[in-house]
Motif scaffolding. Sequence first.
Motif, PDB file in Angstrom:
ATOM      1  N   ALA A 104     -61.705  31.420 -38.676  1.00 33.42           N
ATOM      2  CA  ALA A 104     -63.112  31.830 -38.751  1.00 33.42           C
ATOM      3  C   ALA A 104     -63.982  30.750 -39.383  1.00 33.42           C
ATOM      4  O   ALA A 104     -65.198  30.738 -39.214  1.00 33.42           O
ATOM      5  CB  ALA A 104     -63.235  33.131 -39.545  1.00 33.42           C
ATOM      6  N   VAL A 135     -64.798  37.897 -42.220  1.00 34.00           N
ATOM      7  CA  VAL A 135     -65.589  36.802 -41.645  1.00 34.00           C
ATOM      8  C   VAL A 135     -66.922  36.650 -42.381  1.00 34.00           C
ATOM      9  O   VAL A 135     -67.473  35.548 -42.464  1.00 34.00           O
ATOM     10  CB  VAL A 135     -65.782  37.014 -40.130  1.00 34.00           C
ATOM     11  CG1 VAL A 135     -66.498  35.822 -39.512  1.00 34.00           C
ATOM     12  CG2 VAL A 135     -64.431  37.216 -39.442  1.00 34.00           C
ATOM     13  N   SER A 140     -70.867  36.004 -39.473  1.00 34.04           N
ATOM     14  CA  SER A 140     -69.941  37.051 -39.032  1.00 34.04           C
ATOM     15  C   SER A 140     -70.301  37.559 -37.638  1.00 34.04           C
ATOM     16  O   SER A 140     -69.426  37.726 -36.777  1.00 34.04           O
ATOM     17  CB  SER A 140     -69.943  38.200 -40.047  1.00 34.04           C
ATOM     18  OG  SER A 140     -69.036  39.209 -39.679  1.00 34.04           O
ATOM     19  N   ARG A 177     -69.416  35.048 -34.974  1.00 36.72           N
ATOM     20  CA  ARG A 177     -67.994  34.824 -34.733  1.00 36.72           C
ATOM     21  C   ARG A 177     -67.262  36.039 -34.152  1.00 36.72           C
ATOM     22  O   ARG A 177     -66.290  35.872 -33.420  1.00 36.72           O
ATOM     23  CB  ARG A 177     -67.290  34.414 -36.033  1.00 36.72           C
ATOM     24  CG  ARG A 177     -67.845  33.171 -36.704  1.00 36.72           C
ATOM     25  CD  ARG A 177     -68.040  31.990 -35.748  1.00 36.72           C
ATOM     26  NE  ARG A 177     -66.797  31.566 -35.124  1.00 36.72           N
ATOM     27  CZ  ARG A 177     -65.946  30.678 -35.629  1.00 36.72           C
ATOM     28  NH1 ARG A 177     -66.225  30.098 -36.779  1.00 36.72           N
ATOM     29  NH2 ARG A 177     -64.857  30.344 -34.981  1.00 36.72           N
ATOM     30  N   THR A 216     -60.640  35.177 -34.326  1.00 33.79           N
ATOM     31  CA  THR A 216     -61.994  35.718 -34.240  1.00 33.79           C
ATOM     32  C   THR A 216     -62.269  36.300 -32.861  1.00 33.79           C
ATOM     33  O   THR A 216     -62.969  37.308 -32.737  1.00 33.79           O
ATOM     34  CB  THR A 216     -63.042  34.638 -34.558  1.00 33.79           C
ATOM     35  OG1 THR A 216     -62.793  33.465 -33.775  1.00 33.79           O
ATOM     36  CG2 THR A 216     -63.027  34.274 -36.027  1.00 33.79           C
TER      37      THR A 216
END
Length: 449
Positions: A129, A189, A237, A240, A377
């Motif tokens: 990530a 993440v 976040s 991803r 991810t």
Amino acid sequence: MYGDLSATWLLEQETRAMLTRLALVEPFVLQETCVAAAAVSPAALSGIEQHLIAGRQEVRERAEELLGWLRGPGATAPAPEQQRRFWMLRLAFQNALAQFDLFSEVITQRSEQDNGVLLSGLDVAAAEALLLPDKYFDAPPVVCSLHRGLGGAIRRARTRLPGGGDNPVALIRIPRERMIGYGIASSLVHEVGHQAAALLGLVECLRARLRARKSRLRSTWQLWDRWLGEIVADFWSIARIGIGSTLGLIGLVSLPRGFVFRPPDEDPHPIPWLRVLLSCAIGDRLYPDPQWNRLAKLWQSMYPITDILPEQSAVLDELRASMPELISILVGARPQRLRGRTLGEVVRNPQLQREALLELFAHWRTEPDQVAMAPPTLAFAVLGQARASGLLSPERESGMLRRLITKWAVDSALATARAGGRVETGMYVGQPIIWSDQPDHPQRLHAAV
């Protein structure tokens, strides 16, 4: 002997006793009881051990220096001066032990049945990530652990530890209540986003652009400025793992109305009600689809904006009106480390469009072994999208994630062993690159990395 007691004698005895206790603190490699699949990466463990050994060596040298002083010129020094030097040494000793305890809690959790292996798998996911399609920064090893509470937390690498010295690894703490579902990906993440933002200098870059807007709507842009660190982590976040990030956020902040509509204060987190709407708006900007608007409306139906003070409602209206401009600033940011590229160009992943994710999920249903070959991810994003689309039950999602995270841990342990045997293995922040090298995946890396 009772009549011969002196500060010099007493403090020499205490210093020698301290050295004896210090010698009993052993490296973690002599204490670990976890299975190989639960172990932290060699790079992370080496960084932690070297930092702690250096700290203990410094205390040892200071203790020997004090003993030499007490046996020499310090023997005739006033007792208060002798005592002052001793308690300064004792404070350094306590700091060394406090840092040992900080990492000991993380290492000890790797001995917990099931949880230890899952944490090792999350180390792999956190490393990926943090990965960008080009080498924009030198990333540190990442180590995950569990803690109580609702939200995650991170002690970023290269920040000052209690007692001094820079943290050698990024320590991410995941709430136990988030184990296991899309919430774990969202928390993980998001915390990685804090580390990435620090490595890229994102907050500083964005803050400079926000300052230019404070003169127009001073209070509104001051609030965005205050919340910028958390907003950037949310942005990372969403970029991803897609809609699973927002769903995880909703699960986190689904609390009594008094909290969801709390007035702006010194909290670095945005007002929860607004934060979810901002998350939906960011998702729609990065990966346009009607699903984001539907999710925003669902959130507002759960927490209708009623029964709040008029002045608070006015603040929320101003903030919502400025969200499009804020998102444009985020997407268009050009921190120096990105070498002229914008943040949106670097983090946006075409594979995270809803239709692409659902197509991949359908493919995995016919060939389930393929899911383990995807970057973590991407796997999180596919499962989160399937859950959001009603194609994956919470029960099945939990089982799939548990098996997947466990496999990451096992594969990483085996790849680490192969790397130790001088077999060519790609590594990133101390973790073997066990995800497949897909030509169309923006996070692909070759063994040369």
